[in-house]
Structures are given as C-alpha cells and as structure tokens.
Design a protein around this motif. Sequence first.
Motif, PDB file in Angstrom:
ATOM      1  N   ASN A  34      -2.804   9.029   2.941  1.00 43.67           N
ATOM      2  CA  ASN A  34      -1.533   9.274   2.255  1.00 43.67           C
ATOM      3  C   ASN A  34      -1.627  10.363   1.194  1.00 43.67           C
ATOM      4  O   ASN A  34      -0.892  10.339   0.222  1.00 43.67           O
ATOM      5  N   GLY A  35      -2.530  11.305   1.351  1.00 43.77           N
ATOM      6  CA  GLY A  35      -2.641  12.377   0.361  1.00 43.77           C
ATOM      7  C   GLY A  35      -3.967  12.371  -0.370  1.00 43.77           C
ATOM      8  O   GLY A  35      -4.999  11.986   0.179  1.00 43.77           O
ATOM      9  N   ASP A  70      -7.827  -9.076  -4.328  1.00 41.44           N
ATOM     10  CA  ASP A  70      -6.778 -10.044  -4.672  1.00 41.44           C
ATOM     11  C   ASP A  70      -5.613 -10.020  -3.689  1.00 41.44           C
ATOM     12  O   ASP A  70      -5.290 -11.025  -3.080  1.00 41.44           O
ATOM     13  N   CYS A  71      -4.968  -8.864  -3.523  1.00 44.23           N
ATOM     14  CA  CYS A  71      -3.730  -8.817  -2.714  1.00 44.23           C
ATOM     15  C   CYS A  71      -3.951  -8.297  -1.296  1.00 44.23           C
ATOM     16  O   CYS A  71      -3.023  -8.301  -0.500  1.00 44.23           O
ATOM     17  N   ARG A  72      -5.148  -7.816  -0.997  1.00 44.50           N
ATOM     18  CA  ARG A  72      -5.525  -7.316   0.341  1.00 44.50           C
ATOM     19  C   ARG A  72      -4.827  -6.023   0.750  1.00 44.50           C
ATOM     20  O   ARG A  72      -4.816  -5.663   1.914  1.00 44.50           O
ATOM     21  N   GLU A  73      -4.290  -5.306  -0.206  1.00 47.44           N
ATOM     22  CA  GLU A  73      -3.735  -3.976   0.055  1.00 47.44           C
ATOM     23  C   GLU A  73      -4.874  -3.039   0.474  1.00 47.44           C
ATOM     24  O   GLU A  73      -5.958  -3.059  -0.111  1.00 47.44           O
ATOM     25  N   VAL A  74      -4.655  -2.197   1.489  1.00 46.61           N
ATOM     26  CA  VAL A  74      -5.664  -1.202   1.876  1.00 46.61           C
ATOM     27  C   VAL A  74      -5.682  -0.124   0.801  1.00 46.61           C
ATOM     28  O   VAL A  74      -4.655   0.486   0.496  1.00 46.61           O
ATOM     29  N   LEU A  96     -11.030   6.013  -2.509  1.00 48.38           N
ATOM     30  CA  LEU A  96      -9.855   5.264  -2.963  1.00 48.38           C
ATOM     31  C   LEU A  96      -8.711   6.260  -3.073  1.00 48.38           C
ATOM     32  O   LEU A  96      -8.844   7.303  -3.727  1.00 48.38           O
ATOM     33  N   GLU A  97      -7.608   5.940  -2.417  1.00 44.48           N
ATOM     34  CA  GLU A  97      -6.470   6.854  -2.397  1.00 44.48           C
ATOM     35  C   GLU A  97      -5.718   6.817  -3.720  1.00 44.48           C
ATOM     36  O   GLU A  97      -5.447   5.744  -4.264  1.00 44.48           O
TER      37      GLU A  97
END
Length: 106
Positions: A34-35, A70-74, A96-97
């Motif tokens: 994503n950039g 914690d939230c499992r966001e990629v 890390l994006e």
Amino acid sequence: MAELIGPRLYSCSNCRNQVSLHDDIISKSFHGRNGRAFLFSHAMNVVTGPKEDRHLLTGLHTVADVYCGDCREVLGWKYERAYEASQRYKEGKFILEKSKIVKENW
C-alpha cells in the motif's frame, strides 16, 4: 517537574498495540503493498503467518506476513530468506507499512 518520556515507538494504526522501536529502523526507502514502508531490525507484539515465496521488486524472497498480535491486522512481512546474495541483509528483518503504523511518544 520533569516529564518522563519513553522511547519513540511505532504502534498498530488499528488498535495502538506497540509493534516496534524507532531506533530499530534500518531504512525508510522501501515499498509495501500500500505504498511506503520501513525496514526494521526487530518487531514486537506481532505474529507471523506461514512462509511463502514471493517475487518482490528486488527478486525472489521467502517471506511471512506479519500481523498485529492484538487485532491481527496485516502490518507487513518478515524476510525469511533472500535468494540473491545482494539481498541477504534483509533476512530476519521486518517490513512495516507506513499506512499501518502510527508514531507514539514523539
């Protein structure tokens, strides 16, 4: 009275779980899905997914997606293996994006 200021950190932008220290940034010149993305020597409070081979801008690598613990966001990925000698410095490091992390204690 003096303020107590902790280390500068990066946290998950979704849940604010602390995922890396600013001092662990190796490079800010990377690109993710994503950039813009940062290369870190270490990450904390994250979970890695299964290893898979991916063709990235710099060649074939074995990587594992990195999720917030914690939230499992990629959040990005971990370089497990680089097939080209010039890219081996990335092995064991984390992407890390920028869009997935926020600054804390700045």
